[in-house]
Every structure is written in structure tokens, then in C-alpha cells.
Design a protein around this motif. Structure first.
Motif, PDB file in Angstrom:
ATOM      1  N   PRO A 248     -40.236  -8.045 -34.257  1.00 26.22           N
ATOM      2  CA  PRO A 248     -40.793  -9.173 -35.007  1.00 26.22           C
ATOM      3  C   PRO A 248     -42.234  -8.986 -35.464  1.00 26.22           C
ATOM      4  CG  PRO A 248     -40.589  -9.708 -32.678  1.00 26.22           C
ATOM      5  CD  PRO A 248     -39.946  -8.383 -32.861  1.00 26.22           C
TER       6      PRO A 248
ATOM      7  N   TYR B 156     -42.346 -23.647 -27.834  1.00 28.94           N
ATOM      8  CA  TYR B 156     -41.078 -23.421 -28.544  1.00 28.94           C
ATOM      9  C   TYR B 156     -40.606 -21.992 -28.311  1.00 28.94           C
ATOM     10  CZ  TYR B 156     -43.768 -20.844 -32.042  1.00 28.94           C
ATOM     11  OH  TYR B 156     -44.585 -19.925 -32.664  1.00 28.94           O
ATOM     12  N   SER B 157     -39.289 -21.789 -28.422  1.00 24.83           N
ATOM     13  CA  SER B 157     -38.792 -20.415 -28.342  1.00 24.83           C
ATOM     14  C   SER B 157     -38.690 -19.865 -29.757  1.00 24.83           C
ATOM     15  CB  SER B 157     -37.456 -20.352 -27.618  1.00 24.83           C
ATOM     16  OG  SER B 157     -36.576 -21.280 -28.186  1.00 24.83           O
ATOM     17  N   ARG B 158     -38.988 -18.583 -29.870  1.00 25.79           N
ATOM     18  CA  ARG B 158     -39.184 -17.974 -31.187  1.00 25.79           C
ATOM     19  C   ARG B 158     -37.923 -17.901 -32.039  1.00 25.79           C
ATOM     20  NH1 ARG B 158     -39.919 -13.649 -34.221  1.00 25.79           N
ATOM     21  NH2 ARG B 158     -38.296 -12.489 -33.161  1.00 25.79           N
ATOM     22  N   GLU B 159     -36.784 -17.666 -31.392  1.00 23.93           N
ATOM     23  CA  GLU B 159     -35.558 -17.440 -32.157  1.00 23.93           C
ATOM     24  C   GLU B 159     -34.933 -18.764 -32.575  1.00 23.93           C
ATOM     25  OE1 GLU B 159     -34.239 -14.696 -33.250  1.00 23.93           O
ATOM     26  OE2 GLU B 159     -35.438 -13.193 -32.213  1.00 23.93           O
ATOM     27  N   GLN B 160     -35.416 -19.362 -33.629  1.00 23.52           N
ATOM     28  CA  GLN B 160     -34.766 -20.550 -34.156  1.00 23.52           C
ATOM     29  C   GLN B 160     -35.065 -20.698 -35.642  1.00 23.52           C
ATOM     30  OE1 GLN B 160     -36.289 -24.355 -32.831  1.00 23.52           O
ATOM     31  NE2 GLN B 160     -37.921 -23.362 -31.703  1.00 23.52           N
ATOM     32  N   ALA B 161     -34.135 -21.353 -36.323  1.00 27.91           N
ATOM     33  CA  ALA B 161     -34.227 -21.433 -37.777  1.00 27.91           C
ATOM     34  C   ALA B 161     -34.944 -22.690 -38.239  1.00 27.91           C
ATOM     35  CB  ALA B 161     -32.823 -21.393 -38.378  1.00 27.91           C
ATOM     36  N   ASN B 162     -35.085 -23.658 -37.357  1.00 27.00           N
ATOM     37  CA  ASN B 162     -35.607 -24.951 -37.792  1.00 27.00           C
ATOM     38  C   ASN B 162     -36.697 -25.435 -36.837  1.00 27.00           C
ATOM     39  OD1 ASN B 162     -35.647 -28.013 -37.793  1.00 27.00           O
ATOM     40  ND2 ASN B 162     -34.419 -27.598 -39.598  1.00 27.00           N
ATOM     41  N   MET B 163     -37.889 -25.714 -37.389  1.00 26.36           N
ATOM     42  CA  MET B 163     -39.017 -26.149 -36.554  1.00 26.36           C
ATOM     43  C   MET B 163     -39.440 -27.568 -36.920  1.00 26.36           C
ATOM     44  SD  MET B 163     -39.864 -23.466 -34.624  1.00 26.36           S
ATOM     45  CE  MET B 163     -41.579 -23.532 -34.230  1.00 26.36           C
TER      46      MET B 163
ATOM     47  N   SER C 251     -42.972 -14.046 -37.785  1.00 21.36           N
ATOM     48  CA  SER C 251     -41.837 -14.736 -38.398  1.00 21.36           C
ATOM     49  C   SER C 251     -41.840 -16.226 -38.087  1.00 21.36           C
ATOM     50  CB  SER C 251     -40.529 -14.119 -37.917  1.00 21.36           C
ATOM     51  OG  SER C 251     -40.518 -12.755 -38.225  1.00 21.36           O
TER      52      SER C 251
END
Lengths: 422, 287
Positions: A42, A224-231, A253
Motif C-alpha cells: 500500500p 479505522y481499519s485500512r481495508e475498506q471501501a467506504n469511510m 490509499s
């Protein structure tokens, strides 16, 4: 009798010959240093910055950077390690992929196969936390710029932090807020948004601790955890809590998704302050364009400080000629990592890890000997007691120093303009 | 927390849920027709995103322009998967089917790791950075396009299954394989088509999410785990239920995270999922 005399003469010649040649046989022609950084994953842009910074420094140590000649920089004018008869510094790179598991395996592989005299890395605090026990077990002196404060609290003898720790990096935020307050700039709530690995958690803990010590009640904290598509929920939460000083720790990212979500949801706090990461990576600026503007970060270097340290500009110009871009915090910190290791090898007069570790304990580099804004001197935990930071703000897509005033190259924009006003 | 923030979170959740819904539809189609869980479905999505990225980086194609290419290539990959792997294990024990799709998952993920390395890469699109304002509510153009695309793709699948001869045959095979066989319907051909359509849905989803999401070899998990929850929520094998389940999952994720703490939003999704299964084991719209 003649036979005995001849035997004695031959024996003497042999001993003399050994005396003459043995030291040469012990002096290595090169000293290998392992570099564990995220070359893929990343943060590949960040890893590349670290790599070219370390290579540039190694080239200087080996006599390949003429621009440094005559300066006070440690290693300027050297042609290899002086005390080892000009032994060349050789860097061997290993890719952590930003993963603690991969980093640990790569550290072990590097140490057992390449047998380096020293190592450095791994940029991500979470990876450095994972490899620290490995380098300790193999007793390899290791320099790092990872900020997680916990790294130096565990009694490691072979781990040395060249850069700032989370507390030193956070200190400048509160100095900056105080300074802005004297200038009449107001703010209400300090909140935090951070990824949930060691770097994010440690920095958030440090900021909370320092805020409380100053009588500031820390507001909302959103890990928050890094691997997510929506913040969206993270940003809506901060917006609804009225956080107007936002301390953010993100990698590239997730940093891009967060900034896009801020724009979408019209969230513009008065200050966004980071400890570096996403806003050191050229890819962030490529992806965000003008939306990258107005964020602030802890900064450890600036070529604009060349009035007090003239070599900065010449070195940066040479670096830019070779790599097509300015040096940044990452390339400069890895440049310094190499300097610290080269200095220790030189003072140890040995390529043996144990001797280098002993010499590294006594490191005392002044600010003019390195490119960072601060020098390097380790306390008993191997934190750098001289480490300190500045504040830079992204203006016109470039990081410009805005604090402290004596180093500033631009006036800070406060508050960050609303998205609709840009 | 104001009403405006809550409404915004619902809208954001619906947009996010649209993408989850399309993934859930793809998974549910195979489950409904063949009673096979495709653990590799997220990896199809990941490979579709890589295809989108390389068509963007190499040929300058906007992800929305390359969508038909993605759908066709993934359709072919789905058919191939059926012919080479699934067809051979269909008559074996259930564990063989489960392990074959799990093996496929491992193969696709780590091949991508080997070939592409774990770098994050992102294609840019004309719709990547736009924001639409509906009063006080805001939607990014990328997410809106993904939502509309997902609705259109699911509607097209609905039409296909309801009104075409092949679609009706697929439903017949799903209801009773032996009876369909007795009526002259060839299940193998239809199963291959079903795998193709399911993978094509992943291809479409891959194109639709690329404008706002980076791709790396692990990205499939981001969509597949909520996608599985949506399938179970909507009712195993019910394609339309899966779509609705996806929307519910999206809203629970974003609105739930906003009302409580964002860190627990995935836990909320699975909590709702467990609660629904506890009360309605066949899912909200299960038969």
C-alpha cells in the motif's frame, strides 16, 4: 646447523609476512547494510523515496556525490569508510510489503543469508515492531525512523530511533496551536482519525496524553481499519461532533479515500494535522490534485532552511538531478539512517555488529552534519534526544514550512477554506 | 447528531449497498441454481478490477467504457471455471465442491499477488471526483454511477431469468434438475451459462467500483464478506432477496457506524445478520 638457521629465517619471514598481510585480510572490501522497506504494497511510493534516499547517502559515503564535498555533512569527502581503509558501503534491500509477517520473514532471511553488519527499516511502525525481536535475537544494530513510542520502551539493545517518536512528533502540534492562538486563531475541539496499526494507535495515544497534560480535553477519536471501501461513517461522525482540529494518521490509499470523502461530505476542519504517511507520498498528490491542498503535517526537513545550512540546497539539487524530484521527509530520514550507520562503523573501526552497536550508542551528530532539522544523539532507551519537528502545510500542492516562524517559508492558511469556497 | 447527518448516512449506505448488492446477486445466482457456494467470487471481482486498471493504464480506457469488455472476459472466465473445475466435482461430495472453490480462491489470490505484487493501484474515471448535491444531501458521482449500474445489471438479470427461454430453463434446472433433464433441458450447458453470468456480474461490479476504490490482491474480501452476509440476509439462492440484502447491509454499515462508532460497523452488519438468521433461518426473503 645451517638447516636450523635456514628454518629459523623462514619462520621469521613467515611471522613477518603474517604480520604484514593479516591486517589486510581482516579489513573488508565492503560493508553490507540491510534495508527493509515497503517496496510494494500500500505504500510503494514511500518505499521508493526511502530507497533512493539511502542509495544517495551510500553513494556519498563511497565518494560519489561531489556536491557534498567541503560541507559539514557526515560522510562528505569520504571515499568509503575511512577507518576500514575505504571499505565500500553496500546496501541490500528487502521488501516488507508493509506487512509485519512479511517484514519479519524478510529480516530473518536478510540477516541469515546476506549477513549484514547493520540493518535499517521498516518505515511502518507495525512492521518495525515485528522485526525488532528478530534483530535483537541476531544482535544486529538497527536504525529506524518508525514513530511508535513503544518501540524503544521494551529494552531493545540493538534498536536505535533516528527520527522523532510519537511524542516528539506530537509536541510540535501543540506548539503550533499555541502559536496560532496567540495570533487570534480560534478552535474548539480536537479529534483524531487514525488507522489502527502501531503507528496510528501510538500517535493517537501520544496526542491524547499531551492534550490532557495541557488541560485540553481530547474530543472524538475514530480508529479505522485500512481495508475498506467506504469511510462515510468515519467522516460523518467527525463532522457531527464538530471536530475542527483533526489529527489524522493514514497511509496513501486510505488517505485518498478519506480526503475524497471529506470533499463529498463537505467536511473541512480548521486544521488537518498528520505525522506524515499519505501526505509524504507523491501518489497522494497525483490522485488528489488541488484537493491535496491545506493539509498540514509534521516536517523534519526543508531545502528552504538552506540559509542556515547552505549544503541543503546543493544536496537537494543533486538529488533532484538524479531522481527527478525534491528530497522529502522519507528520503532525508533514510539518508540519515545510512549516515548514522556509516558513522558508527567508522568509529567502531570494524564491520562486526557488536562493535558497531557499541559505537552507535555513542552517536553524537550535530544538526549541520545531517540533512534533518535536528541532530542525532541517543538516550539510554535509544531514542533521539535531539529530535524535533516543524509544521508544513500543503499550499499549491507543495509542502511549505509554516512553523516555527524562524523557519517558515509561507504563512499558514487558517482555517482551511470550506470546500465550496475553493 | 442532526437529522441531516442521519439522512446523509442512509443515502451513503444505500450507495455503498448497491455495490454489495451486485456482488451478492452474483453469489446468490450460483447458490440458487446449483447449491454451490463460490468462495472465489471476491477474487473474480479483484481480477476484474485489475483488468479495468490495466485497460485504463495501458489503453487509456475509462472504467465505465471498459465495462462491457470486463463483463465479456469474466463471462468467459466463469464458463471456463465451470468446465475445468466445477463440472468435475459436481457429482462428488459437498466437501469436494466447497474445497474446489476455496482452492480456486487461493489460486486466484496468490497468482495475483505473484504477478501484480501487493501494490495499491487505482484507475481514474470521469466520474471519480464529482459530487452531486440533492439539497443538503451529497453523493459522489462515482458511487451514484455504481449504484445505478448495479440496479440496471440486476434488472437485466431479472428480465433474463423471467422472460427468456434460457432464463426460464435456468430456473427450471434450479427447481428440479432431474425433471428438467426429462424435459430435454441440458443442465451442464445451463450451469456453464450460470457461472458465466455470475462471473460477468463480478466483472460489472469490478468496473463500477474502480473509479472510487483501489485494487490490490486482497480487495475481494472488502466486498465478499458483506456480500455473503447480504446473500444470507436476503435468503440463500434468492437473487432479488440478495440485492435487497445488499442494500440493507450497506445502510446498517454506514448508518450504524455513524450512530454508534465506525470501528464497530462491520460487527453491526454481522449482528443484524445473526439476528435475522435466528428469527428467520431462510433469510428475510428466503423461500
Amino acid at each position: 646447523m645451517r638447516g636450523r638457521v635456514l628454518g629459523l629465517v623462514l619462520a621469521i619471514i613467515g611471522v613477518v609476512a603474517l604480520g604484514v598481510f593479516a591486517p589486510d585480510a581482516q579489513v573488508p572490501k565492503e560493508v553490507v547494510v540491510g534495508v527493509i522497506i515497503p517496496l510494494t504494497g500500500p505504500a510503494p511510493g514511500t518505499g521508493q523515496d526511502c530507497k533512493v534516499g539511502a542509495e544517495f547517502a551510500a553513494d556519498m559515503i563511497n565518494g560519489g556525490v561531489k556536491a557534498a564535498t567541503g560541507s559539514a555533512l557526515l560522510g562528505a569527502g569520504w571515499n568509503g569508510i575511512p577507518s576500514l581503509g575505504g571499505a565500500r558501503l553496500k546496501l541490500v534491500f528487502a521488501d516488507s510489503q508493509a506487512s509485519p509477517e512479511v517484514g519479519r520473514a524478510e529480516a530473518e532471511r536478510l540477516i541469515t543469508t546476506v549477513k549484514p553488519s547493520a540493518t535499517m527499516g521498516a518505515w511502518h511502525s507495525g512492521v518495525t515492531v515485528a522485526i525488532a525481536p528478530v534483530i535483537e535475537r541476531y544482535r544486529i544494530p538497527h536504525t529506524t525512523v518508525s514513530t511508535a513510542t513503544e518501540l524503544t520502551q521494551r529494552g531493545f539493545q540493538y534498536l536505535f530511533r533516528v527520527g522523532v517518536n510519537a511524542h516528539q512528533g506530537g509536541e510540535v502540534l501543540f506548539q503550533y496551536l499555541e502559536w496560532m492562538g496567540k495570533d487570534g486563531k480560534k478552535w474548539n475541539k480536537l479529534g483524531q482519525l487514525h488507522e489502527d496499526t502501531a503507528a496510528g494507535v501510538n500517535f493517537a495515544n501520544a496526542v491524547e496524553e499531551m492534550a490532557k497534560a495541557r488541560g485540553i480535553t481530547p474530543g472524538l477519536r475514530v480508529p479505522y481499519s485500512r481495508e475498506q471501501a467506504n469511510m462515510d461513517s468515519e467522516i460523518l461522525k467527525l463532522k457531527s461532533a464538530g471536530i475542527d482540529v483533526l489529527v489524522q494518521t493514514s497511509y496513501t490509499s486510505d488517505g485518498i479515500i478519506i480526503r475524497k470523502t471529506m470533499r463529498k461530505l463537505d467536511y473541512a476542519p480548521a486544521l488537518i494535522f498528520s505525522q506524515g504517511g499519505f501526505d509524504d507520498d507523491p501518489k497522494f498528490y497525483e490522485a488528489m490534485g488541488d484537493d491535496a491542498n491545506f493539509g498540514s503535517k509534521r516536517q523534519l526537513w526543508s531545502p528552504a532552511l538552506s540559509s542556515s545550512k547552505p549544503i541543503l540546497k546543493a544536496i537537494n539539487d543533486e538529488f533532484k538531478r538524479r531522481n527527478g524530484r525534491d528530497m522529502n521527509d522519507n528520503s532525508v530520514r533514510y539518508f540519515t539512517n545510512v549516515q548514522v550507520i556509516a558513522d558508527s562503523i567508522n568509529r567502531a573501526r570494524s564491520a562486526e555488529p557488536a562493535a558497531i552497536q557499541k559505537a552507535m550508542v555513542g552517536t553524537d551528530l550535530r544538526a549541520e552534519q545531517v540533512l534533518l532539522v535536528h541532530g542525532v544523539k541517543f538516550d539510554d532507551k535509544h531514542d533521539n534526544v535531539l529530535a524535533r519537528a516543524m509544521v508544513a502545510q500543503v499550499l499549491d500542492r507543495q509542502l511549505k514550512i509554516v512553523f516555527p516562524p524562524e523557519a517558515a517559508t509561507a504563512r499558514p492558511v487558517w482555517p482551511i477554506p470550506a470546500w465550496s469556497a475553493r | 447528531m442532526t437529522l441531516e447527518i442521519v439522512l446523509q448516512s442512509v443515502v451513503s449506505g444505500l450507495m455503498f449497498g448497491g455495490v454489495i448488492a451486485l456482488v451478492a446477486v452474483g453469489v446468490s445466482l450460483i447458490w440458487g441454481i446449483m447449491d454451490v457456494i463460490n468462495f472465489a467470487y471476491g477474487e473474480y471481482l479483484m481480477w476484474a478490477m485489475y483488468l479495468t486498471f490495466f485497460l485504463y493504464a495501458g489503453a487509456g480506457l475509462d472504467p465505465l467504457v471498459s465495462l462491457p469488455v470486463n463483463a465479456l472476459v469474466l463471462f468467459g472466465a466463469g464458463v471456463l471455471t465451470y468446465r475445468l473445475v466445477i463440472q468435475r466435482v459436481m457429482r462428488g461430495p459437498v466437501f469436494a465442491q466447497l474445497l474446489s472453490t476455496f482452492g480456486l480462491f487461493v489460486l486466484l489470490r496468490y497468482t495475483a499477488w505473484l504477478v501484480f505484487r501487493p501494490d495499491d493501484r487505482q484507475a481514474q474515471s470521469l466520474v471519480s471526483n464529482g459530487v452531486l448535491k440533492l439539497g443538503e444531501l451529497r453523493v459522489s458521482t462515482g458511487e451514484l454511477v455504481a449504484f445505478v449500474g448495479s440496479v440496471l445489471a440486476t434488472s437485466a438479470l431479472f428480465c433474463f431469468l423471467t422472460w427468456t427461454k434460457t432464463g426460464k430453463a435456468l430456473r427450471a434446472v434450479a427447481q428440479d434438475r432431474e425433471a428438467a433433464l426429462a424435459l430435454g433441458i441440458e443442465p451442464d450447458r445451463l450451469y456453464a451459462i450460470a457461472w458465466g453470468i455470475s462471473a460477468a456480474a463480478a466483472g460489472v461490479a469490478g468496473s463500477l467500483v474502480s473509479p472510487f476504490m483501489y485494487v490490490n490482491p486482497l480487495v475481494g474480501d472488502v466486498f465478499l464478506l458483506p456480500g455473503f452476509a447480504a446473500v444470507a440476509l436476503g435468503g440463500f439462492g434468492n437473487v432479488y432477496g440478495a440485492f435487497a440484502g445488499g442494500l440493507v447491509i450497506g445502510v446498517v454499515n454506514v448508518t450504524g457506524g455513524t450512530l454508534t462508532m465506525p470501528k464497530v460497523k462491520l460487527a453491526l452488519v454481522y449482528l443484524v445478520f445473526l439476528a435475522v438468521l435466528f428469527m428467520r433461518p431462510r433469510g428475510l426473503w428466503g423461500r
